[in-house]
Motif scaffolding. Structure first.
Motif, PDB file in Angstrom:
ATOM      1  N   ALA A  51     -22.115  30.908  28.900  1.00 46.08           N
ATOM      2  CA  ALA A  51     -22.581  30.696  27.526  1.00 46.08           C
ATOM      3  C   ALA A  51     -23.241  29.332  27.372  1.00 46.08           C
ATOM      4  CB  ALA A  51     -21.408  30.845  26.562  1.00 46.08           C
ATOM      5  N   MET A  52     -22.678  28.287  27.997  1.00 45.57           N
ATOM      6  CA  MET A  52     -23.270  26.956  27.914  1.00 45.57           C
ATOM      7  C   MET A  52     -24.655  26.924  28.592  1.00 45.57           C
ATOM      8  SD  MET A  52     -21.233  25.119  26.108  1.00 45.57           S
ATOM      9  CE  MET A  52     -20.887  26.639  25.207  1.00 45.57           C
ATOM     10  N   TRP A  55     -27.090  28.808  26.340  1.00 49.63           N
ATOM     11  CA  TRP A  55     -27.402  27.996  25.153  1.00 49.63           C
ATOM     12  C   TRP A  55     -28.430  26.920  25.505  1.00 49.63           C
ATOM     13  CZ3 TRP A  55     -23.405  24.238  22.533  1.00 49.63           C
ATOM     14  CH2 TRP A  55     -23.980  23.693  21.386  1.00 49.63           C
ATOM     15  N   GLN A  58     -31.862  28.533  26.059  1.00 49.37           N
ATOM     16  CA  GLN A  58     -32.452  28.953  24.786  1.00 49.37           C
ATOM     17  C   GLN A  58     -32.989  27.758  24.011  1.00 49.37           C
ATOM     18  OE1 GLN A  58     -32.833  32.045  23.744  1.00 49.37           O
ATOM     19  NE2 GLN A  58     -33.559  31.638  21.655  1.00 49.37           N
ATOM     20  N   GLN A  59     -32.253  26.652  24.011  1.00 49.27           N
ATOM     21  CA  GLN A  59     -32.674  25.464  23.285  1.00 49.27           C
ATOM     22  C   GLN A  59     -33.941  24.844  23.881  1.00 49.27           C
ATOM     23  OE1 GLN A  59     -31.306  23.875  20.468  1.00 49.27           O
ATOM     24  NE2 GLN A  59     -30.087  25.737  20.250  1.00 49.27           N
ATOM     25  N   GLU A  63     -36.637  27.270  21.736  1.00 49.49           N
ATOM     26  CA  GLU A  63     -36.660  26.499  20.500  1.00 49.49           C
ATOM     27  C   GLU A  63     -37.266  25.116  20.679  1.00 49.49           C
ATOM     28  OE1 GLU A  63     -32.810  26.509  18.763  1.00 49.49           O
ATOM     29  OE2 GLU A  63     -32.550  28.693  18.941  1.00 49.49           O
ATOM     30  N   VAL A  70     -29.486  19.121  24.296  1.00 48.83           N
ATOM     31  CA  VAL A  70     -28.721  19.907  25.278  1.00 48.83           C
ATOM     32  C   VAL A  70     -27.619  19.076  25.915  1.00 48.83           C
ATOM     33  CG1 VAL A  70     -30.661  21.426  25.772  1.00 48.83           C
ATOM     34  CG2 VAL A  70     -30.342  19.345  27.128  1.00 48.83           C
ATOM     35  N   PRO A  73     -24.040  21.026  25.414  1.00 45.41           N
ATOM     36  CA  PRO A  73     -23.728  22.121  26.366  1.00 45.41           C
ATOM     37  C   PRO A  73     -23.611  21.657  27.810  1.00 45.41           C
ATOM     38  CG  PRO A  73     -25.972  22.305  25.549  1.00 45.41           C
ATOM     39  CD  PRO A  73     -25.295  21.295  24.693  1.00 45.41           C
ATOM     40  N   THR A 292     -32.931  38.057  22.888  1.00 44.50           N
ATOM     41  CA  THR A 292     -33.339  36.669  23.082  1.00 44.50           C
ATOM     42  C   THR A 292     -33.208  36.281  24.555  1.00 44.50           C
ATOM     43  OG1 THR A 292     -31.119  35.804  22.704  1.00 44.50           O
ATOM     44  CG2 THR A 292     -32.519  36.133  20.761  1.00 44.50           C
ATOM     45  N   GLY A 294     -31.664  33.667  25.681  1.00 43.77           N
ATOM     46  CA  GLY A 294     -30.287  33.228  25.927  1.00 43.77           C
ATOM     47  C   GLY A 294     -29.369  34.396  26.246  1.00 43.77           C
ATOM     48  N   PHE A 298     -27.451  35.005  29.740  1.00 44.72           N
ATOM     49  CA  PHE A 298     -25.993  35.185  29.720  1.00 44.72           C
ATOM     50  C   PHE A 298     -25.588  36.451  30.483  1.00 44.72           C
ATOM     51  CE2 PHE A 298     -22.150  36.862  27.631  1.00 44.72           C
ATOM     52  CZ  PHE A 298     -21.289  35.789  27.795  1.00 44.72           C
TER      53      PHE A 298
END
Length: 578
Positions: A51-52, A55, A58-59, A63, A70, A73, A292, A294, A298
């Motif tokens: 998950a980290m 994340w 994705q960031q 984004e 970051v 995470p 997405t 992320g 995952f």
């Protein structure tokens, strides 16, 4: 119908063997639980770790967040990585400790069971084969308890947790993982049957080769004397080739199993990757909310980890087969089963005992012996050597057993010592007495003469040791050796004559200070002067003790109160020289 009837008992026996194998882990169960807990928690931490990473991806890539965004995470990722590494180290340490405890306890149990079988039973076994029980067969359990047991627990707890996490973010990927998971255990079950049979054959071949090689080492001088060195080398080479072939068969099954496991796991991960790629390209649309980056990362990170415990279980599945085969060989050789520590302790406290025993008020007084209609048959013999033998030996009496070779003198002493059960009749000897037995062919260990003497009494002082050696005429030849009683001798008394080995065995009896002395040809192969001195020592030492001595020596009869003539069974009285 017939096939089912035949297969059912095999399955029941296999489950029973698996339960007995797991029972061996009782002494180390706590450490195995800690190891399993550490392994499972480390597997569960894969979810926050993935998950980290998802994340952070994705960031950064979707984004367009600043690098500082970051940091959180990445810090969590570092912390989780360190925690998983620590758990992995703790789990491995606990597992290694557990395996060491199990191996130690199992070797102790094997030794106790071998002792409980008695010396006559052990004479039928090849010493090289028994050595393999303590070595290779016990070591074959390491992979099971240190690998398969942990992988079995991990495969139950970790994939289910990962599957729930994947279903939470994407039902399609979760469904793919759920449908492909049963293929691996099914193939493992099919391969496991062949692996167990191959492992059993490989262990049997190793046992045969070890016994063959150990026997040839002991008879090396005889082999060279008769010019059989080349033939024996060829025999050892054939045994080694047979072992090599069987070992390669086991490895072939293991490699095949691992290859198929990797194939199914890789195929399943590829299906997940293909679904994600086609979804991102807009060629598939099985979900409502958009997929997405992320979420895709995952799922891709957890997909191979979902199959990793299954692959580890498959890799250790041949360890299970090898452990079951080793357990079967151990139980077959020891003629017993391992049903847990409680039954082990109950089965090994029973030491070999005479056919019939009565209680005595005194634990150290000279015992009386009663023989009623006794029939004895040596182990492996086709008929009895003694039949319907009856006599009485009073407490403190001295009995000389005489007769031609093969008439049963040594067999009778073995019955008195509790080594040989009676075919019929009974021997009555008081319980709680200390027995000293010097057989015709005593076993001497590799080590010093003093160490061999202390087998009878480990806490004996040097003065007591020298007194026993002097009485048994051991010092007559030990004084001429380079280091006296500290001189090292070979196994089975290599470097000593037969008479010298018998005198060491007699000195062990003297050092033990028994109530009942059983001496088998104690003066054989001795010159008249040494024999006379030794008989005087026996006569003096046997004061207040009961003595039974098998002998061919006319001089030895002079210290006896009674003479038993075999095979006729005639008992005559005579006056002993005091």
């Amino acid at each position: 119908m017939d096939d089912t009837a035949v297969a059912l008992p095999d399955a029941v026996l296999r489950r029973s063997a698996a339960r007995r194998l797991d029972a061996l882990a009782l002494p180390a169960r706590a450490r195995l639980r800690w190891a399993a807990a550490a392994t499972v928690v480390a597997g569960w931490l894969l979810v926050p770790q993935a998950a980290m990473i998802a994340w952070a991806v994705q960031q950064v890539f979707v984004e367009n967040a600043a690098p500082a965004a970051v940091g959180v995470p990445l810090a969590w990722l570092l912390l989780i990585g360190l925690l998983r590494a620590g758990l992995g180290w703790c789990g491995r340490r606990c597992a290694d400790d557990a395996v060491e405890i199990i191996r130690l306890r199992l070797r102790e149990s094997i030794v106790r069971r071998l002792f409980a079988q008695g010396p006559l039973k052990l004479r039928q076994q090849r010493s090289g084969a028994l050595t393999e029980l303590m070595g290779t067969h016990v070591d074959a359990l390491e992979g099971y308890f240190g690998g398969f047991v942990l992988a079995r627990i991990e495969v139950v707890a970790v994939p289910l947790f990962l599957l729930v996490a994947v279903f939470f973010v994407d039902r399609i990927v979760g469904t793919v993982l759920l449908l492909t998971m049963p293929l691996i255990p099914l193939f493992m079950m099919l391969v496991g049957w062949g692996a167990e049979a191959a492992s059993r054959r490989q262990l049997q071949a190793l046992t045969r080769m070890s016994g063959h090689f150990a026997d040839r080492l002991r008879g090396l001088g005889l082999i060279r004397l008769y010019g059989r060195a080349e033939a024996e080398l060829a025999g050892i080479a054939d045994a080694a080739d047979n072992l090599r072939e069987r070992s390669l068969k086991v490895l072939r099954i293991a490699f095949l199993s691992s290859a198929v496991m990797e194939f199914f796991a890789s195929l399943s991960v590829a299906m997940v990757a293909m679904y994600l790629g086609l979804t991102y390209l807009g060629m598939l649309d099985f979900r409502g909310p958009p997929l997405t980056l992320g979420i895709g990362v995952f799922c891709l990170l957890l997909a191979p980890e979902f199959y990793a415990p299954l692959r580890r279980l498959a890799a250790h599945y041949h360890d299970r087969a090898g452990a079951l085969a080793a357990l079967g060989e151990l139980e077959s050789t020891l003629e017993t089963t391992f049903d847990g520590e409680a039954k082990v302790a109950a089965s090994v406290v029973i030491s070999p005992a005479p056919p019939h025993v009565e209680d005595a008020n005194s634990e150290c007084g000279a015992p009386a012996i009663s023989v009623r209609h006794l029939a004895l048959r040596p182990l492996g013999a086709a008929h009895d050597v003694l039949d319907d033998l009856s006599f009485e030996l009073s407490a403190g009496g001295r009995l000389a057993v005489v007769g031609p070779s093969g008439c049963g003198k040594s067999t009778l002493l073995e019955a008195f010592a509790g080594w040989l059960p009676a075919s019929s009749g009974q021997v009555t000897v008081p319980a709680g007495i200390r027995i000293g037995y010097a057989p015709q062919r005593p076993f001497l260990f590799h080590g010093s003469i003093a160490a061999n003497l202390r087998m009878a009494r480990p806490g004996a002082t040097d003065a007591q040791l020298h007194a026993a050696a002097e009485a048994a005429q051991v010092m007559a030849f030990a004084a001429r050796l380079p280091q006296g009683l500290d001189t090292v001798i070979g196994e089975r008394g290599f470097g000593l004559s037969g008479g010298e080995a018998r005198r060491i065995a007699l000195a062990r009896v003297f050092l033990r200070e028994p109530s009942l002395l059983l001496l088998d040809e104690p003066t054989a192969f001795l010159d008249p002067q040494t024999e006379a001195a030794l008989l005087r020592a026996i006569a003096e030492f046997s004061q207040g003790r009961t003595l039974v001595m098998a002998t061919h020596s006319a001089a030895a009869l002079h210290i006896a109160d009674q003479v038993l003539q075999l095979p006729e069974g005639l008992l005559s009285q005579q006056v002993a020289e005091r």
